[in-house]
Write an enzyme that holds these catalytic residues in place. Sequence first.
Site, PDB file in Angstrom:
ATOM      1  N   MET A   1      46.016  34.752  47.546  1.00 32.63           N
ATOM      2  CA  MET A   1      45.478  33.399  47.598  1.00 32.63           C
ATOM      3  C   MET A   1      46.536  32.362  47.991  1.00 32.63           C
ATOM      4  O   MET A   1      46.605  31.275  47.398  1.00 32.63           O
ATOM      5  CB  MET A   1      44.836  33.043  46.249  1.00 32.63           C
ATOM      6  CG  MET A   1      43.782  34.040  45.794  1.00 32.63           C
ATOM      7  SD  MET A   1      42.548  34.437  47.069  1.00 32.63           S
ATOM      8  CE  MET A   1      41.314  33.216  46.692  1.00 32.63           C
TER       9      MET A   1
ATOM     10  N   HIS B   1      38.092  38.538  53.880  1.00 31.72           N
ATOM     11  CA  HIS B   1      37.557  37.255  53.439  1.00 31.72           C
ATOM     12  C   HIS B   1      36.091  37.429  53.036  1.00 31.72           C
ATOM     13  O   HIS B   1      35.327  38.082  53.758  1.00 31.72           O
ATOM     14  CB  HIS B   1      37.672  36.220  54.568  1.00 31.72           C
ATOM     15  CG  HIS B   1      37.184  34.862  54.167  1.00 31.72           C
ATOM     16  ND1 HIS B   1      37.914  34.027  53.348  1.00 31.72           N
ATOM     17  CD2 HIS B   1      36.032  34.210  54.448  1.00 31.72           C
ATOM     18  CE1 HIS B   1      37.226  32.912  53.148  1.00 31.72           C
ATOM     19  NE2 HIS B   1      36.079  32.995  53.808  1.00 31.72           N
TER      20      HIS B   1
HETATM   21  C1  GAR Z   1      38.061  39.248  47.433  1.00 28.00           C
HETATM   22  O1  GAR Z   1      36.696  38.874  47.371  1.00 28.00           O
HETATM   23  C2  GAR Z   1      38.680  38.719  48.702  1.00 28.00           C
HETATM   24  O2  GAR Z   1      37.806  38.734  49.800  1.00 28.00           O
HETATM   25  C3  GAR Z   1      38.990  37.315  48.296  1.00 28.00           C
HETATM   26  O3  GAR Z   1      39.466  37.423  46.979  1.00 28.00           O
HETATM   27  C4  GAR Z   1      38.858  38.541  46.351  1.00 28.00           C
HETATM   28  C5  GAR Z   1      39.956  39.406  45.781  1.00 28.00           C
HETATM   29  O4  GAR Z   1      39.434  40.399  44.959  1.00 28.00           O
HETATM   30  N1  GAR Z   1      39.946  36.729  49.156  1.00 28.00           N
HETATM   31  C6  GAR Z   1      39.919  35.459  49.513  1.00 28.00           C
HETATM   32  O5  GAR Z   1      39.076  34.681  49.109  1.00 28.00           O
HETATM   33  C7  GAR Z   1      41.039  35.031  50.438  1.00 28.00           C
HETATM   34  N2  GAR Z   1      40.713  33.789  51.058  1.00 28.00           N
HETATM   35  P1  GAR Z   1      40.357  41.619  44.481  1.00 28.00           P
HETATM   36  O6  GAR Z   1      41.660  41.020  43.927  1.00 28.00           O
HETATM   37  O7  GAR Z   1      39.565  42.286  43.422  1.00 28.00           O
HETATM   38  O8  GAR Z   1      40.610  42.490  45.673  1.00 28.00           O
END
Ligand code: GAR
Length: 208
Positions: free
Chosen positions: A89, A108
């Site tokens: 992030m 994303h």
């Molecule tokens: C996921 O949904 C990913 O797409 C999103 O954060 C989550 C992480 O989940 N990423 C973003 O929003 C980046 N802009 P995780 O830590 O369980 O993989």
Amino acid sequence: MVLGVLVSGSGTNLQAILDAIGAGRLDARVAVVVSNVAGAGALDRARAAGVGTLVVEHARFPDRRAFDTAVVEALRARGVEVVVLAGFMRIVTDVLLGAFPMKVVNVHPALLPAFPGVHAQKQALDYGVRVAGCTVHFVDGGTDTGPIIAQETVPVLEGDDEKALTARILEKEHNLLPRALQWLAEGRVTVEPPGPLAARARVRIETR
Ligand code: GAR
């Protein structure tokens, strides 16, 4: 293909990568998992899989470029070829992108170019779209703007809240991200520069 995975959160996408490698569906090795958050659950998942971890806390650096410089050094030291942003992030800078040109991949939780940035699932719900989804793309200098490698859709159902839609999208991410990385590992992914047919750089996937 040697991967460096950058994380900030629970790491379910990292887990999907590790599981795909373990199952022989992804011909790659995760050399290191780098987190900007010390307590990120993703770090436990990496340790459980015997993968090296590194915490690089962004607050310790004067700016984004200094943070990225430390991350690049760590990735290079471990022979990383492709960098995966798996729930990372932080906005990355030219320092990372210049060190790994068209080798930084992000997942994303929206059908880009709709709903870039944070809270993509809430943006989709607020807009009232009927179909949502996820995107795996190369990272360029913009926010979630780089060439798209793969996308998957999910329906938005009556009564969905952010939690329900997020879970439905996440399940698709877990399938899409390792699949797209495998295409990369097989050398099937090419970025074509803008030309007469397309104003933007686009990805071509060689079919087998
Ligand atoms: C996921 O949904 C990913 O797409 C999103 O954060 C989550 C992480 O989940 N990423 C973003 O929003 C980046 N802009 P995780 O830590 O369980 O993989």
